[in-house]
Design a protein around this motif. Structure first.
Motif, PDB file in Angstrom:
ATOM      1  N   SER A 142       0.805  -1.224   0.000  1.00 32.34           N
ATOM      2  CA  SER A 142       0.000   0.000   0.000  1.00 32.34           C
ATOM      3  C   SER A 142       0.840   1.278   0.000  1.00 32.34           C
ATOM      4  CB  SER A 142      -0.967  -0.003   1.176  1.00 32.34           C
ATOM      5  OG  SER A 142      -0.262  -0.137   2.383  1.00 32.34           O
ATOM      6  N   TRP A 143       2.051   1.252   0.571  1.00 35.44           N
ATOM      7  CA  TRP A 143       2.836   2.477   0.645  1.00 35.44           C
ATOM      8  C   TRP A 143       3.248   2.988  -0.726  1.00 35.44           C
ATOM      9  CZ3 TRP A 143       7.805   3.084  -1.097  1.00 35.44           C
ATOM     10  CH2 TRP A 143       8.561   1.922  -1.308  1.00 35.44           C
ATOM     11  N   CYS A 144       3.276   2.106  -1.742  1.00 35.61           N
ATOM     12  CA  CYS A 144       3.685   2.572  -3.067  1.00 35.61           C
ATOM     13  C   CYS A 144       2.712   2.175  -4.173  1.00 35.61           C
ATOM     14  CB  CYS A 144       5.087   2.071  -3.399  1.00 35.61           C
ATOM     15  SG  CYS A 144       5.243   0.277  -3.471  1.00 35.61           S
ATOM     16  N   SER A 145       1.621   1.501  -3.844  1.00 35.14           N
ATOM     17  CA  SER A 145       0.692   1.053  -4.893  1.00 35.14           C
ATOM     18  C   SER A 145       0.000   2.225  -5.585  1.00 35.14           C
ATOM     19  CB  SER A 145      -0.332   0.083  -4.321  1.00 35.14           C
ATOM     20  OG  SER A 145      -1.109   0.717  -3.342  1.00 35.14           O
ATOM     21  N   TRP A 146      -0.150   3.350  -4.896  1.00 36.51           N
ATOM     22  CA  TRP A 146      -0.759   4.529  -5.509  1.00 36.51           C
ATOM     23  C   TRP A 146       0.093   5.047  -6.666  1.00 36.51           C
ATOM     24  CZ3 TRP A 146       2.032   8.994  -5.669  1.00 36.51           C
ATOM     25  CH2 TRP A 146       3.144   9.063  -4.824  1.00 36.51           C
ATOM     26  N   LEU A 147       1.400   4.824  -6.600  1.00 39.11           N
ATOM     27  CA  LEU A 147       2.315   5.295  -7.632  1.00 39.11           C
ATOM     28  C   LEU A 147       2.493   4.256  -8.736  1.00 39.11           C
ATOM     29  CD1 LEU A 147       4.447   7.354  -8.619  1.00 39.11           C
ATOM     30  CD2 LEU A 147       6.090   6.213  -7.119  1.00 39.11           C
ATOM     31  N   LEU A 148       2.617   3.007  -8.339  1.00 42.71           N
ATOM     32  CA  LEU A 148       2.860   1.922  -9.292  1.00 42.71           C
ATOM     33  C   LEU A 148       1.577   1.110  -9.434  1.00 42.71           C
ATOM     34  CD1 LEU A 148       6.265   0.872  -7.734  1.00 42.71           C
ATOM     35  CD2 LEU A 148       5.928   2.334  -9.721  1.00 42.71           C
ATOM     36  N   ARG A 149       0.738   1.506 -10.299  1.00 47.86           N
ATOM     37  CA  ARG A 149      -0.589   0.896 -10.402  1.00 47.86           C
ATOM     38  C   ARG A 149      -0.589  -0.419 -11.179  1.00 47.86           C
ATOM     39  NH1 ARG A 149      -4.520   4.219  -8.416  1.00 47.86           N
ATOM     40  NH2 ARG A 149      -3.839   6.347  -8.144  1.00 47.86           N
ATOM     41  N   ARG A 150       0.523  -0.790 -11.754  1.00 44.47           N
ATOM     42  CA  ARG A 150       0.575  -2.066 -12.453  1.00 44.47           C
ATOM     43  C   ARG A 150       0.286  -3.192 -11.496  1.00 44.47           C
ATOM     44  NH1 ARG A 150       6.477  -3.568 -14.505  1.00 44.47           N
ATOM     45  NH2 ARG A 150       6.435  -4.433 -12.460  1.00 44.47           N
ATOM     46  N   GLY A 151      -0.280  -4.194 -11.984  1.00 48.35           N
ATOM     47  CA  GLY A 151      -0.591  -5.351 -11.177  1.00 48.35           C
ATOM     48  C   GLY A 151      -1.764  -6.079 -11.787  1.00 48.35           C
ATOM     49  N   TRP A 152      -2.025  -7.247 -11.306  1.00 46.30           N
ATOM     50  CA  TRP A 152      -3.139  -8.016 -11.841  1.00 46.30           C
ATOM     51  C   TRP A 152      -3.566  -9.061 -10.829  1.00 46.30           C
ATOM     52  CZ3 TRP A 152      -1.942 -13.214 -12.552  1.00 46.30           C
ATOM     53  CH2 TRP A 152      -0.601 -13.530 -12.672  1.00 46.30           C
ATOM     54  N   SER A 153      -4.767  -9.569 -11.021  1.00 45.13           N
ATOM     55  CA  SER A 153      -5.256 -10.646 -10.172  1.00 45.13           C
ATOM     56  C   SER A 153      -6.166 -11.544 -11.000  1.00 45.13           C
ATOM     57  CB  SER A 153      -5.991 -10.097  -8.958  1.00 45.13           C
ATOM     58  OG  SER A 153      -7.128  -9.378  -9.362  1.00 45.13           O
ATOM     59  N   ASP A 202     -10.045 -20.356 -11.118  1.00 45.58           N
ATOM     60  CA  ASP A 202     -10.811 -20.974 -12.205  1.00 45.58           C
ATOM     61  C   ASP A 202     -10.671 -20.223 -13.533  1.00 45.58           C
ATOM     62  OD1 ASP A 202     -12.299 -18.759 -11.480  1.00 45.58           O
ATOM     63  OD2 ASP A 202     -14.193 -19.850 -11.251  1.00 45.58           O
ATOM     64  N   GLU A 203     -10.073 -19.033 -13.523  1.00 39.39           N
ATOM     65  CA  GLU A 203      -9.831 -18.280 -14.758  1.00 39.39           C
ATOM     66  C   GLU A 203      -8.565 -18.736 -15.462  1.00 39.39           C
ATOM     67  OE1 GLU A 203     -10.859 -13.837 -14.599  1.00 39.39           O
ATOM     68  OE2 GLU A 203     -10.360 -14.330 -12.506  1.00 39.39           O
ATOM     69  N   VAL A 204      -7.647 -19.379 -14.722  1.00 40.44           N
ATOM     70  CA  VAL A 204      -6.360 -19.793 -15.277  1.00 40.44           C
ATOM     71  C   VAL A 204      -6.566 -21.036 -16.134  1.00 40.44           C
ATOM     72  CG1 VAL A 204      -4.029 -20.580 -14.727  1.00 40.44           C
ATOM     73  CG2 VAL A 204      -5.131 -18.824 -13.301  1.00 40.44           C
ATOM     74  N   LYS A 205      -6.191 -20.939 -17.411  1.00 41.76           N
ATOM     75  CA  LYS A 205      -6.416 -22.054 -18.343  1.00 41.76           C
ATOM     76  C   LYS A 205      -5.134 -22.667 -18.884  1.00 41.76           C
ATOM     77  CE  LYS A 205     -10.735 -21.686 -17.869  1.00 41.76           C
ATOM     78  NZ  LYS A 205     -11.296 -22.485 -16.809  1.00 41.76           N
ATOM     79  N   VAL A 263       0.620 -16.630 -17.990  1.00 42.86           N
ATOM     80  CA  VAL A 263      -0.578 -17.305 -17.513  1.00 42.86           C
ATOM     81  C   VAL A 263      -1.695 -16.912 -18.476  1.00 42.86           C
ATOM     82  CG1 VAL A 263      -2.198 -17.537 -15.602  1.00 42.86           C
ATOM     83  CG2 VAL A 263       0.230 -17.134 -15.131  1.00 42.86           C
ATOM     84  N   ARG A 264      -2.316 -17.913 -19.110  1.00 46.67           N
ATOM     85  CA  ARG A 264      -3.387 -17.663 -20.067  1.00 46.67           C
ATOM     86  C   ARG A 264      -4.754 -17.849 -19.421  1.00 46.67           C
ATOM     87  NH1 ARG A 264      -1.120 -21.656 -22.909  1.00 46.67           N
ATOM     88  NH2 ARG A 264      -3.123 -22.724 -22.935  1.00 46.67           N
ATOM     89  N   THR A 265      -5.688 -17.043 -19.885  1.00 46.00           N
ATOM     90  CA  THR A 265      -7.075 -17.185 -19.443  1.00 46.00           C
ATOM     91  C   THR A 265      -7.933 -17.568 -20.652  1.00 46.00           C
ATOM     92  OG1 THR A 265      -7.596 -14.861 -19.826  1.00 46.00           O
ATOM     93  CG2 THR A 265      -6.754 -15.438 -17.648  1.00 46.00           C
ATOM     94  N   GLU A 266      -9.143 -17.990 -20.385  1.00 45.11           N
ATOM     95  CA  GLU A 266     -10.032 -18.418 -21.461  1.00 45.11           C
ATOM     96  C   GLU A 266     -10.360 -17.297 -22.437  1.00 45.11           C
ATOM     97  OE1 GLU A 266     -14.074 -20.879 -21.419  1.00 45.11           O
ATOM     98  OE2 GLU A 266     -12.246 -21.769 -20.630  1.00 45.11           O
ATOM     99  N   SER A 315      -6.559 -13.447 -22.539  1.00 51.87           N
ATOM    100  CA  SER A 315      -5.615 -12.574 -21.842  1.00 51.87           C
ATOM    101  C   SER A 315      -4.399 -13.376 -21.387  1.00 51.87           C
ATOM    102  CB  SER A 315      -6.284 -11.943 -20.619  1.00 51.87           C
ATOM    103  OG  SER A 315      -7.368 -11.150 -21.010  1.00 51.87           O
ATOM    104  N   ALA A 316      -3.289 -12.692 -21.244  1.00 48.67           N
ATOM    105  CA  ALA A 316      -2.062 -13.341 -20.777  1.00 48.67           C
ATOM    106  C   ALA A 316      -1.372 -12.419 -19.772  1.00 48.67           C
ATOM    107  CB  ALA A 316      -1.137 -13.626 -21.950  1.00 48.67           C
ATOM    108  N   TYR A 317      -0.894 -13.014 -18.680  1.00 40.34           N
ATOM    109  CA  TYR A 317      -0.239 -12.270 -17.605  1.00 40.34           C
ATOM    110  C   TYR A 317       1.097 -12.931 -17.306  1.00 40.34           C
ATOM    111  CZ  TYR A 317      -4.989 -10.593 -17.027  1.00 40.34           C
ATOM    112  OH  TYR A 317      -6.223 -10.040 -17.252  1.00 40.34           O
TER     113      TYR A 317
END
Length: 183
Positions: free
Chosen positions: A71-82, A86-89, A105-108, A111-113
């Motif tokens: 949280s101390w730096c997430s406001w500045l570095l907004r990159r990220g994903w979740s 069951d979405e991971v294919k 990591v591919r989803t149905e 998308s790829a992360y």
């Protein structure tokens, strides 16, 4: 399973921070006098930014995984994903220009992360990922072998030590830089 957090591996974190310091720390003293105050002020800001960048962490829970920043730096570095489990294919390997492999990591929905490969307790992370997704992670390794970061950390430490010795010699008057005659 309670949330498990996997921060960046300490060796990688130390190496990247020390590389920043080794490359940037001497700049204010090598710059023209009128730029020195600006560069001295920029040093801690740059260090704070690098510290934030190496603070990325992965969190695994019963429902899914999340990649992001504290949280101390997430406001500045907004990159990220979740993703929910069951979405991971699937996983897609991609060769890097340095001869390593990264995995997406591919989803149905197509998308790829990027799968984090620089985390502490990497084998434990992969085990949990495999268990929750049912995907085989046995062929996944770190992006770079540890010796590359160990070598770079050693070189950075040597550079910092050399810079400290030169700084001490200059400050104590034991060594004087020659005048270039340029103004």
């Amino acid at each position: 399973m309670s949330d498990q957090r996997y921060p960046m591996a300490p060796l990688i974190r130390f190496t990247l921070i020390s590389l920043y310091l080794a490359l940037v720390f001497p700049l204010p003293w090598l710059a023209p006098a009128e730029l020195r105050p600006w560069l001295i002020g920029a040093l801690p800001l740059g260090l704070l930014l690098v510290w934030a960048l190496v603070s990325e962490e992965v969190s695994l829970s019963e429902s899914g995984l999340q990649v992001g920043y504290p949280s101390w730096c997430s406001w500045l570095l907004r990159r990220g994903w979740s993703l929910n489990w069951d979405e991971v294919k699937g996983l897609t390997p991609v060769a890097t220009s340095q001869g390593g492999r990264v995995f997406y990591v591919r989803t149905e929905d197509g998308s790829a992360y990027l799968l984090p490969q620089r985390v502490q307790a990497f084998e434990g992370f992969l085990g949990q990922f495999s268990q929750k997704t049912g995907l085989d992670t046995s062929s996944i390794g770190r992006i770079s072998p540890p010796w590359t970061y160990q070598l770079l950390a050693g070189l950075c430490t040597a550079m910092l030590a050399f810079e400290a010795m030169v700084g001490w010699a200059l400050l104590s008057g034991r060594w004087v830089l020659p005048s270039t005659g340029l103004s």
